[in-house]
Design a protein around this motif. Sequence first.
Motif, PDB file in Angstrom:
ATOM      1  N   TRP A  79       0.834  -1.207   0.000  1.00 45.96           N
ATOM      2  CA  TRP A  79       0.000   0.000   0.000  1.00 45.96           C
ATOM      3  C   TRP A  79       0.868   1.255   0.000  1.00 45.96           C
ATOM      4  CZ3 TRP A  79      -4.117   2.279  -1.349  1.00 45.96           C
ATOM      5  CH2 TRP A  79      -4.521   3.479  -0.761  1.00 45.96           C
ATOM      6  N   ASP A  80       1.977   1.217   0.756  1.00 45.90           N
ATOM      7  CA  ASP A  80       2.873   2.359   0.813  1.00 45.90           C
ATOM      8  C   ASP A  80       3.492   2.612  -0.565  1.00 45.90           C
ATOM      9  OD1 ASP A  80       4.502   4.274   2.628  1.00 45.90           O
ATOM     10  OD2 ASP A  80       6.038   3.227   1.467  1.00 45.90           O
ATOM     11  N   THR A  81       3.876   1.533  -1.236  1.00 45.10           N
ATOM     12  CA  THR A  81       4.442   1.675  -2.578  1.00 45.10           C
ATOM     13  C   THR A  81       3.400   2.180  -3.562  1.00 45.10           C
ATOM     14  OG1 THR A  81       6.004  -0.130  -2.127  1.00 45.10           O
ATOM     15  CG2 THR A  81       5.655   0.465  -4.432  1.00 45.10           C
ATOM     16  N   PHE A  82       2.168   1.728  -3.404  1.00 46.26           N
ATOM     17  CA  PHE A  82       1.093   2.175  -4.302  1.00 46.26           C
ATOM     18  C   PHE A  82       0.869   3.683  -4.170  1.00 46.26           C
ATOM     19  CE2 PHE A  82      -3.414   3.267  -4.815  1.00 46.26           C
ATOM     20  CZ  PHE A  82      -3.591   2.914  -6.152  1.00 46.26           C
ATOM     21  N   LYS A  83       0.952   4.201  -2.946  1.00 45.33           N
ATOM     22  CA  LYS A  83       0.764   5.636  -2.743  1.00 45.33           C
ATOM     23  C   LYS A  83       1.810   6.442  -3.514  1.00 45.33           C
ATOM     24  CE  LYS A  83       0.914   5.653   1.733  1.00 45.33           C
ATOM     25  NZ  LYS A  83       0.900   6.153   3.140  1.00 45.33           N
ATOM     26  N   VAL A  84       3.032   5.940  -3.550  1.00 41.08           N
ATOM     27  CA  VAL A  84       4.090   6.631  -4.279  1.00 41.08           C
ATOM     28  C   VAL A  84       3.877   6.509  -5.782  1.00 41.08           C
ATOM     29  CG1 VAL A  84       6.587   6.778  -4.616  1.00 41.08           C
ATOM     30  CG2 VAL A  84       5.669   6.189  -2.377  1.00 41.08           C
ATOM     31  N   GLY A  85       3.119   5.486  -6.195  1.00 43.26           N
ATOM     32  CA  GLY A  85       2.854   5.298  -7.615  1.00 43.26           C
ATOM     33  C   GLY A  85       2.036   6.424  -8.228  1.00 43.26           C
ATOM     34  N   VAL A  86       1.260   7.130  -7.417  1.00 41.63           N
ATOM     35  CA  VAL A  86       0.446   8.242  -7.929  1.00 41.63           C
ATOM     36  C   VAL A  86       1.324   9.363  -8.473  1.00 41.63           C
ATOM     37  CG1 VAL A  86      -1.261   9.997  -7.341  1.00 41.63           C
ATOM     38  CG2 VAL A  86      -1.507   7.676  -6.454  1.00 41.63           C
ATOM     39  N   PRO A  87       2.251   9.928  -7.685  1.00 38.72           N
ATOM     40  CA  PRO A  87       3.124  10.961  -8.265  1.00 38.72           C
ATOM     41  C   PRO A  87       4.054  10.416  -9.338  1.00 38.72           C
ATOM     42  CG  PRO A  87       3.841  10.402  -6.044  1.00 38.72           C
ATOM     43  CD  PRO A  87       2.509   9.743  -6.240  1.00 38.72           C
ATOM     44  N   ALA A  88       4.415   9.123  -9.257  1.00 37.78           N
ATOM     45  CA  ALA A  88       5.279   8.540 -10.288  1.00 37.78           C
ATOM     46  C   ALA A  88       4.595   8.596 -11.649  1.00 37.78           C
ATOM     47  CB  ALA A  88       5.625   7.097  -9.932  1.00 37.78           C
ATOM     48  N   PHE A  89       3.320   8.249 -11.671  1.00 45.73           N
ATOM     49  CA  PHE A  89       2.553   8.308 -12.920  1.00 45.73           C
ATOM     50  C   PHE A  89       2.425   9.746 -13.413  1.00 45.73           C
ATOM     51  CE2 PHE A  89      -1.573   8.952 -15.021  1.00 45.73           C
ATOM     52  CZ  PHE A  89      -1.414   8.108 -16.124  1.00 45.73           C
ATOM     53  N   ILE A  90       2.171  10.654 -12.484  1.00 45.60           N
ATOM     54  CA  ILE A  90       2.005  12.066 -12.853  1.00 45.60           C
ATOM     55  C   ILE A  90       3.305  12.638 -13.406  1.00 45.60           C
ATOM     56  CG2 ILE A  90       1.546  14.376 -11.957  1.00 45.60           C
ATOM     57  CD1 ILE A  90      -0.387  13.111  -9.971  1.00 45.60           C
ATOM     58  N   TYR A  91       4.433  12.324 -12.783  1.00 46.07           N
ATOM     59  CA  TYR A  91       5.724  12.829 -13.258  1.00 46.07           C
ATOM     60  C   TYR A  91       6.027  12.309 -14.666  1.00 46.07           C
ATOM     61  CZ  TYR A  91       6.921  14.698  -8.641  1.00 46.07           C
ATOM     62  OH  TYR A  91       6.940  15.421  -7.484  1.00 46.07           O
ATOM     63  N   MET A  92       5.650  11.054 -14.934  1.00 50.87           N
ATOM     64  CA  MET A  92       5.885  10.489 -16.256  1.00 50.87           C
ATOM     65  C   MET A  92       5.116  11.260 -17.322  1.00 50.87           C
ATOM     66  SD  MET A  92       4.310   8.343 -18.748  1.00 50.87           S
ATOM     67  CE  MET A  92       3.118   7.333 -17.841  1.00 50.87           C
ATOM     68  N   VAL A  93       3.835  11.544 -17.032  1.00 51.60           N
ATOM     69  CA  VAL A  93       3.019  12.318 -17.968  1.00 51.60           C
ATOM     70  C   VAL A  93       3.568  13.729 -18.110  1.00 51.60           C
ATOM     71  CG1 VAL A  93       0.713  13.253 -18.405  1.00 51.60           C
ATOM     72  CG2 VAL A  93       0.963  10.952 -17.460  1.00 51.60           C
ATOM     73  N   GLN A  94       3.960  14.331 -17.001  1.00 50.38           N
ATOM     74  CA  GLN A  94       4.492  15.697 -17.012  1.00 50.38           C
ATOM     75  C   GLN A  94       5.748  15.798 -17.868  1.00 50.38           C
ATOM     76  OE1 GLN A  94       5.582  17.221 -13.095  1.00 50.38           O
ATOM     77  NE2 GLN A  94       7.261  18.339 -14.037  1.00 50.38           N
ATOM     78  N   ASN A  95       6.665  14.834 -17.735  1.00 46.70           N
ATOM     79  CA  ASN A  95       7.886  14.862 -18.528  1.00 46.70           C
ATOM     80  C   ASN A  95       7.600  14.783 -20.018  1.00 46.70           C
ATOM     81  OD1 ASN A  95       9.605  15.094 -16.333  1.00 46.70           O
ATOM     82  ND2 ASN A  95       9.876  12.895 -16.098  1.00 46.70           N
ATOM     83  N   ASN A  96       6.638  13.942 -20.393  1.00 50.60           N
ATOM     84  CA  ASN A  96       6.274  13.838 -21.804  1.00 50.60           C
ATOM     85  C   ASN A  96       5.641  15.135 -22.305  1.00 50.60           C
ATOM     86  OD1 ASN A  96       6.679  10.995 -23.090  1.00 50.60           O
ATOM     87  ND2 ASN A  96       5.975  10.557 -21.011  1.00 50.60           N
TER      88      ASN A  96
END
Length: 326
Positions: A79-96
């Motif tokens: 669950w802790d790792t999943f929470k970090v997955g939210v900004p990880a996905f957002i950063y990926m979209v932002q970089n593109n």
Amino acid sequence: KEQMMKKVALVVLVFQNSTQLLLMNYSRTLKGPSYISSTVVVCVEVVKLICSFALLSHEHGWDWSAAKIELSSQLADPWDTFKVGVPAFIYMVQNNLLFVATSNLDAATTQLTYQLKLMTTALFSVFILGKQLSNQQWLALVVLTAGVTLVQLGIRPPGEGEAHSSSVHYGSQLTGFLAVLSACLLSGFAAVYFEKILKGSKVSVWIRNIQLGAIGSVLALAGAYVSDGAAIAEYGFFRGYGAIVVLIIMVYALGGLTVAVVVKYADNILKGFATSFSVIVCALFSIVFLGMQPSLIFAVGAALVMASVSLYNSSRDYFGLNGVRP
């Protein structure tokens, strides 16, 4: 030690912010096959992941076994790792989105417009973290909005007239501006969300970066094949890569790691000043060396952007005044 780290963070932030978008724009002017931007995003995440683990090991005196034990114990909580997955996905979209922006706008305009992330970060801080901003800071955000709008209207490529610019390049400029605006919104939300995660636990900032890098690498790789799968299959994953592209990857990764250092050792005032210096450097470089044609409108807009950053930060308690309150 902390004061030295703040000074180092300032220098690194100025360097990274100033060079990142300039390099991305310059890379698009090189002759030869163009690189696939989505693959660069994948490489950035992988480099950040490797560097974060190295820095975690450094915290343990370069004891790789101790670093792996700490990392394994933290990753055991899905669950802790999943929470970090939210900004990880957002950063990926932002970089593109930033790659889309730099393909349609010059470096100075992209960099200055991207400062809207200060406003979006402040807004999300109010709504998510419950922070309170002074009237002076809200005024600064209004000034910032006016400044970036004037900047968008006040600079054009060399030899391009006003009428020609609006009739021929309007579509691509609109695409670039919308990409930057979307990146600003995502940047603000991800930054505040990640801040909440960092301050809500005692987990090492490098552990958080490893989680971000691992999830971000998988998401970025999937995104690359979804958006550019045909091009990758035809030309190869590393088509168009060279020294400049490798440098872009390293500078981009440095930016992600620098944010972690700023959160740990510095504050928003330091980050604000670094951003101001980097914007000035980027704009002056584009005008002097890239032949961009600034108008009076651009000069006024750039001045407003600079003034807004100073106005926003001068109301903090660092200057003995009433500023942001959690």
